[in-house]
Design a protein around this motif. Structure first.
Motif, PDB file in Angstrom:
ATOM      1  N   UNK A  77      -0.654 -14.561  13.575  1.00  0.00           N
ATOM      2  CA  UNK A  77      -0.088 -13.556  12.686  1.00  0.00           C
ATOM      3  C   UNK A  77       1.419 -13.537  12.876  1.00  0.00           C
ATOM      4  N   UNK A  78       2.154 -13.856  11.825  1.00  0.00           N
ATOM      5  CA  UNK A  78       3.615 -13.859  11.890  1.00  0.00           C
ATOM      6  C   UNK A  78       4.120 -12.421  11.911  1.00  0.00           C
ATOM      7  N   UNK A  79       5.245 -12.217  12.553  1.00  0.00           N
ATOM      8  CA  UNK A  79       5.858 -10.893  12.600  1.00  0.00           C
ATOM      9  C   UNK A  79       6.435 -10.558  11.228  1.00  0.00           C
ATOM     10  N   UNK A  80       6.274  -9.313  10.759  1.00  0.00           N
ATOM     11  CA  UNK A  80       6.826  -8.922   9.454  1.00  0.00           C
ATOM     12  C   UNK A  80       8.350  -9.020   9.432  1.00  0.00           C
ATOM     13  N   UNK A  81       8.871  -9.445   8.281  1.00  0.00           N
ATOM     14  CA  UNK A  81      10.309  -9.646   8.115  1.00  0.00           C
ATOM     15  C   UNK A  81      10.767  -8.960   6.829  1.00  0.00           C
ATOM     16  N   UNK A  82      11.943  -8.340   6.885  1.00  0.00           N
ATOM     17  CA  UNK A  82      12.621  -7.794   5.712  1.00  0.00           C
ATOM     18  C   UNK A  82      13.837  -8.673   5.488  1.00  0.00           C
ATOM     19  N   UNK A  83      13.911  -9.316   4.318  1.00  0.00           N
ATOM     20  CA  UNK A  83      14.985 -10.270   4.064  1.00  0.00           C
ATOM     21  C   UNK A  83      15.560 -10.095   2.662  1.00  0.00           C
ATOM     22  N   UNK A  84      16.683 -10.771   2.418  1.00  0.00           N
ATOM     23  CA  UNK A  84      17.387 -10.671   1.138  1.00  0.00           C
ATOM     24  C   UNK A  84      17.700 -12.059   0.605  1.00  0.00           C
ATOM     25  N   UNK A 130      13.030  -8.466   0.003  1.00  0.00           N
ATOM     26  CA  UNK A 130      11.629  -8.876   0.084  1.00  0.00           C
ATOM     27  C   UNK A 130      11.066  -8.595   1.470  1.00  0.00           C
ATOM     28  N   UNK A 131       9.768  -8.292   1.496  1.00  0.00           N
ATOM     29  CA  UNK A 131       9.028  -8.170   2.748  1.00  0.00           C
ATOM     30  C   UNK A 131       8.174  -9.425   2.876  1.00  0.00           C
ATOM     31  N   UNK A 132       8.090  -9.941   4.091  1.00  0.00           N
ATOM     32  CA  UNK A 132       7.295 -11.143   4.312  1.00  0.00           C
ATOM     33  C   UNK A 132       6.336 -10.911   5.472  1.00  0.00           C
ATOM     34  N   UNK A 133       5.097 -11.343   5.292  1.00  0.00           N
ATOM     35  CA  UNK A 133       4.065 -11.296   6.332  1.00  0.00           C
ATOM     36  C   UNK A 133       3.766  -9.877   6.822  1.00  0.00           C
ATOM     37  N   UNK A 134       3.720  -8.911   5.906  1.00  0.00           N
ATOM     38  CA  UNK A 134       3.365  -7.546   6.298  1.00  0.00           C
ATOM     39  C   UNK A 134       1.861  -7.338   6.150  1.00  0.00           C
ATOM     40  N   UNK A 135       1.352  -6.405   6.937  1.00  0.00           N
ATOM     41  CA  UNK A 135      -0.062  -6.049   6.880  1.00  0.00           C
ATOM     42  C   UNK A 135      -0.156  -4.553   6.630  1.00  0.00           C
ATOM     43  N   UNK A 136      -0.889  -4.169   5.593  1.00  0.00           N
ATOM     44  CA  UNK A 136      -1.180  -2.762   5.286  1.00  0.00           C
ATOM     45  C   UNK A 136       0.090  -1.952   4.986  1.00  0.00           C
ATOM     46  N   UNK A 137       1.028  -2.517   4.222  1.00  0.00           N
ATOM     47  CA  UNK A 137       2.249  -1.790   3.858  1.00  0.00           C
ATOM     48  C   UNK A 137       1.915  -0.731   2.813  1.00  0.00           C
ATOM     49  N   UNK A 138       2.167   0.526   3.169  1.00  0.00           N
ATOM     50  CA  UNK A 138       1.873   1.652   2.286  1.00  0.00           C
ATOM     51  C   UNK A 138       3.159   2.273   1.721  1.00  0.00           C
ATOM     52  N   UNK A 197       3.996   3.639  12.062  1.00  0.00           N
ATOM     53  CA  UNK A 197       5.145   2.741  11.899  1.00  0.00           C
ATOM     54  C   UNK A 197       4.719   1.279  11.929  1.00  0.00           C
ATOM     55  N   UNK A 198       5.371   0.492  11.082  1.00  0.00           N
ATOM     56  CA  UNK A 198       5.231  -0.958  11.106  1.00  0.00           C
ATOM     57  C   UNK A 198       6.549  -1.505  11.639  1.00  0.00           C
ATOM     58  N   UNK A 199       6.487  -2.245  12.734  1.00  0.00           N
ATOM     59  CA  UNK A 199       7.696  -2.876  13.272  1.00  0.00           C
ATOM     60  C   UNK A 199       8.044  -4.058  12.383  1.00  0.00           C
ATOM     61  N   UNK A 200       9.291  -4.104  11.921  1.00  0.00           N
ATOM     62  CA  UNK A 200       9.711  -5.167  11.010  1.00  0.00           C
ATOM     63  C   UNK A 200      11.080  -5.686  11.440  1.00  0.00           C
ATOM     64  N   UNK A 201      11.247  -6.986  11.366  1.00  0.00           N
ATOM     65  CA  UNK A 201      12.540  -7.606  11.688  1.00  0.00           C
ATOM     66  C   UNK A 201      13.397  -7.615  10.426  1.00  0.00           C
ATOM     67  N   UNK A 202      14.549  -6.973  10.473  1.00  0.00           N
ATOM     68  CA  UNK A 202      15.457  -6.918   9.319  1.00  0.00           C
ATOM     69  C   UNK A 202      16.529  -7.983   9.483  1.00  0.00           C
ATOM     70  N   UNK A 203      16.622  -8.863   8.511  1.00  0.00           N
ATOM     71  CA  UNK A 203      17.599  -9.952   8.566  1.00  0.00           C
ATOM     72  C   UNK A 203      18.806  -9.642   7.692  1.00  0.00           C
ATOM     73  N   UNK A 204      19.979  -9.918   8.220  1.00  0.00           N
ATOM     74  CA  UNK A 204      21.222  -9.755   7.467  1.00  0.00           C
ATOM     75  C   UNK A 204      21.434 -10.975   6.584  1.00  0.00           C
ATOM     76  N   UNK A 205      22.357 -10.862   5.639  1.00  0.00           N
ATOM     77  CA  UNK A 205      22.652 -11.967   4.723  1.00  0.00           C
ATOM     78  C   UNK A 205      24.148 -12.029   4.476  1.00  0.00           C
TER      79      UNK A 205
END
Length: 191
Positions: free
Chosen positions: A26-33, A47-55, A149-157
């Motif tokens: 299972x890949x860690x969820x990522x927030x990217x642009x 965009x969100x990538x590899x999320x599970x049960x995002x509400x 809470x869903x832990x998500x890695x936020x990537x800068x651009x």
């Protein structure tokens, strides 16, 4: 002589190792642009990538106000892909500070969240000056259908942006060029 307890221990370890290799990681969820050029500037997609049960989610999008002017935001299709009713707010634009504060979206009703990857929102920017524009996130909050809470890695651009001349500037430049060159070529006929 073989020790049956030791043999059983090795067998259990080998089975656990085999199961670890066979089960999907299972890949860690990522927030990217990502950005694309538009007629008036750029469009930035979150965009969100590899999320599970995002509400539901919220974030603040930070940008370089010396180069960009935020215009508007629209909801992405990821949460809507369930066919459920959603709510969305494109946040509060502050072009002096360079932020779009508290963008949020979510599902409505007691249902499971969305799994996978997809677009959460798209923002339009006018490019004021060409350069290397930086984008980042703050005020992150991502929740599952249990409101945990869903832990998500936020990537800068960082993206190269190019200023688009205003239509009025193009018209003035074309008129000046015509007057400079075309005025000489067009002469009235003598009768």
């Amino acid at each position: 002589m073989l020790n049956p307890l030791r043999l059983a221990s090795h067998a259990v370890g080998a089975c656990a190792l085999a199961l670890a290799f066979l089960s999907p990681a299972q890949a860690a969820p990522v927030l990217e642009m990502s950005t694309v050029a538009s007629a008036t500037g750029i469009k930035l997609t979150v965009s969100a990538r590899d999320v599970v049960d995002l509400y539901g989610y919220q974030f603040t999008l930070n940008f370089d106000p010396a180069l960009l002017r935020a215009v508007a935001g629209t909801e992405g299709a990821f949460l809507q892909s369930t066919g459920a009713t959603t709510f969305f707010d494109a946040g509060s634009i502050d072009n002096l500070a360079g932020s779009i504060s508290f963008v949020f979206g979510g599902l409505i009703g007691p249902l499971a969240g969305v799994d996978g990857s997809g677009d959460l929102a798209t923002f339009s920017f006018n490019v004021q000056h060409s350069g290397l524009a930086s984008f980042s996130f703050s005020d992150l909050g991502f929740l599952d259908s249990n409101l945990a809470d869903i832990a998500i890695e936020a990537r800068e651009l960082s993206a190269e942006v190019t200023a688009v001349p205003e239509p009025g500037s193009l018209f003035l430049a074309a008129t000046g060029l015509f007057a400079l060159l075309g005025g000489r070529a067009i002469k009235p006929r003598a009768r």
